[in-house]
Design a protein around this motif. Structure first.
Motif, PDB file in Angstrom:
ATOM      1  N   MET A  61       0.852  -1.201   0.000  1.00 20.51           N
ATOM      2  CA  MET A  61       0.000   0.000   0.000  1.00 20.51           C
ATOM      3  C   MET A  61       0.878   1.237   0.000  1.00 20.51           C
ATOM      4  O   MET A  61       1.880   1.301   0.711  1.00 20.51           O
ATOM      5  CB  MET A  61      -0.858   0.041   1.262  1.00 20.51           C
ATOM      6  N   GLU A  67      -2.916   6.192   6.165  1.00 23.85           N
ATOM      7  CA  GLU A  67      -2.152   5.760   7.350  1.00 23.85           C
ATOM      8  C   GLU A  67      -1.599   6.947   8.127  1.00 23.85           C
ATOM      9  O   GLU A  67      -0.618   6.803   8.868  1.00 23.85           O
ATOM     10  CB  GLU A  67      -1.031   4.786   6.956  1.00 23.85           C
ATOM     11  N   ALA A 286      -2.822  -6.543   8.351  1.00 24.90           N
ATOM     12  CA  ALA A 286      -1.676  -7.254   8.859  1.00 24.90           C
ATOM     13  C   ALA A 286      -1.729  -7.169  10.384  1.00 24.90           C
ATOM     14  O   ALA A 286      -2.254  -6.195  10.937  1.00 24.90           O
ATOM     15  CB  ALA A 286      -0.386  -6.610   8.374  1.00 24.90           C
TER      16      ALA A 286
END
Ligand code: GLY
Length: 402
Positions: A61, A67, A286
């Motif tokens: 990504m 983020e 994740a």
């Protein structure tokens, strides 16, 4: 600059010398080597498996906006600069290697499943807007119109058209080829210890006892950068491994397109993301675990990822699960990378990229080549000098391995 005495590919006995020796052949080490070689330096990379490591696990990504975290505003500038360079970087690397790197300008959608998630996303949106970033609030219905496989319970989301993706496996394969074509020597051995002479870094001793000499050494060994023997304690980068477990599923033609962009969410406090590739691969990540250098894939990790992904996209249970894996992010005390010269002359760092190693590849390669060629970090990288951690420096012994 030092003229190479030989172009060893790592066989014991040969003593080679380079302008630059990069320790670590992950994305950051390879991009540093490639860019330095393009500027005329004689470069070697020491790694038993160039292109292996965390890049083989990472989802890829390029999530500068989705983020974003409070307190990481300086990092945001670097992330945005690197994201902006990605299209040209991917095209140049494809040209140099003859390989496609899987760059996909697909955008991203961060969604909320409950009221807590929605409050969290609303705060993220406010932060994004304060920084002038492009992020649009959508209702749950609007989210599902974009991505029809989303669960009916999705309560809202953020559409971020500028967060894209690249395939880290293809990227590293292309970097290996581009390095070789640019004349970089790949020394397929592990660095056992740094060596120093006349109070400066002078190369490494490999795990077979071979010495490789270099005018400048770049420590780019990811989460292992903080434990190379011979590096003075106060110069060792404060990086630690942060484990991430990742799944790879396959979207059969009958289900395509399962997703058209990256979808992510915070479910029960845990981050989950799904990155759909054009070739049908769907990467689900994740976990984030502080477990030392453990890369075991656990039943619990796989269960949590599938459970959360299933809440977000119930149809995911129909897809073949083709691979599981775990990688180690190189975490740093402020979640930002360490780039440039250390207090030990001749030794540079390019590590600590934590969640953003793939995203920061273009800007890191440029910054490291600049500092290696001129001794100066470019403006956008200066805030990320290793010296910001300001540890006292003790004298380096003369003419001795340090
Ligand atoms: N940037 C994604 C991750 O670190 O899991």
């Amino acid at each position: 600059m030092h003229a190479p005495e030989s172009r060893s590919s790592g066989s014991a006995g040969a003593r080679a010398s380079y302008d630059v020796l990069v320790i670590g052949g992950g994305i950051i080490g390879l991009v540093t080597a490639w860019r330095a070689a393009q500027r005329g330096m004689r470069v070697a990379v020491a790694d038993p498996e160039p292109g292996g490591g965390a890049a083989q696990v990472a989802a890829g990504m390029l999530a500068a906006v989705t983020e974003l975290h409070y307190g990481e505003e300086a990092l945001l500038g670097l992330n945005l600069a690197s994201a902006a360079r990605y299209p040209a970087f991917a095209a140049e690397l494809a040209e140099a290697s003859g390989q496609d790197v899987g760059y996909r300008a697909c955008g991203a959608l961060a969604v909320a499943l409950d009221a807590d998630d929605r409050a969290h996303l609303r705060e993220l949106h406010a932060l994004q807007l304060r920084h002038g970033l492009d992020a649009q609030w959508l209702t749950g219905r609007e989210c599902r119109r974009l991505e029809p496989m989303l669960a009916p319970g999705v309560r809202g989301g953020l559409r971020v058209n500028g967060d894209h993706q690249v395939d880290p496996r293809r990227l590293t394969a292309a970097l290996v080829t581009a390095c070789e074509r640019a004349g970089v020597t790949l020394v397929r051995r592990a660095a056992a210890r740094l060596s120093a002479a006349r109070a400066r870094a002078s190369g490494v001793v490999l795990d077979d006892g071979t010495e490789v000499a270099a005018g400048q050494v770049v420590l780019a060994a990811g989460s292992g950068s903080g434990r190379l023997a011979g590096v003075p304690e106060e110069v060792l980068p404060p990086v630690r491994p942060v484990k991430g477990q990742v799944l790879r599923l396959r979207v059969p033609a009958a289900y395509a397109p399962f997703l058209s962009r990256t979808v992510r969410a915070v479910v029960r406090g845990g981050h989950i993301y799904l990155v759909p590739r054009e070739n049908g691969e769907l990467v689900v990540g994740a976990t984030s675990e502080e477990m030392g250098w453990d890369t075991t894939v656990t039943a619990g990790g796989v269960y949590e990822l599938l459970r959360d992904a299933h809440e977000l996209l119930p149809g995911i249970t129909e897809l073949p699960l083709v691979e599981t894996g775990a990688g180690l992010r190189p975490g740093s005390p402020d979640n930002a990378p360490l780039m440039g010269p250390t207090a030990l002359p001749g030794l540079h760092l390019a590590t600590g990229h934590y969640r953003n190693g793939v995203l920061l590849a273009p800007v890191t390669g440029d910054a490291m080549a600049e500092v290696l060629a001129t001794g100066e970090l470019p403006g956008e990288a200066r805030a990320f000098s290793p010296r910001r951690f300001g540890r006292p420096v003790s004298p380096v012994p003369q003419e001795q391995p340090v």
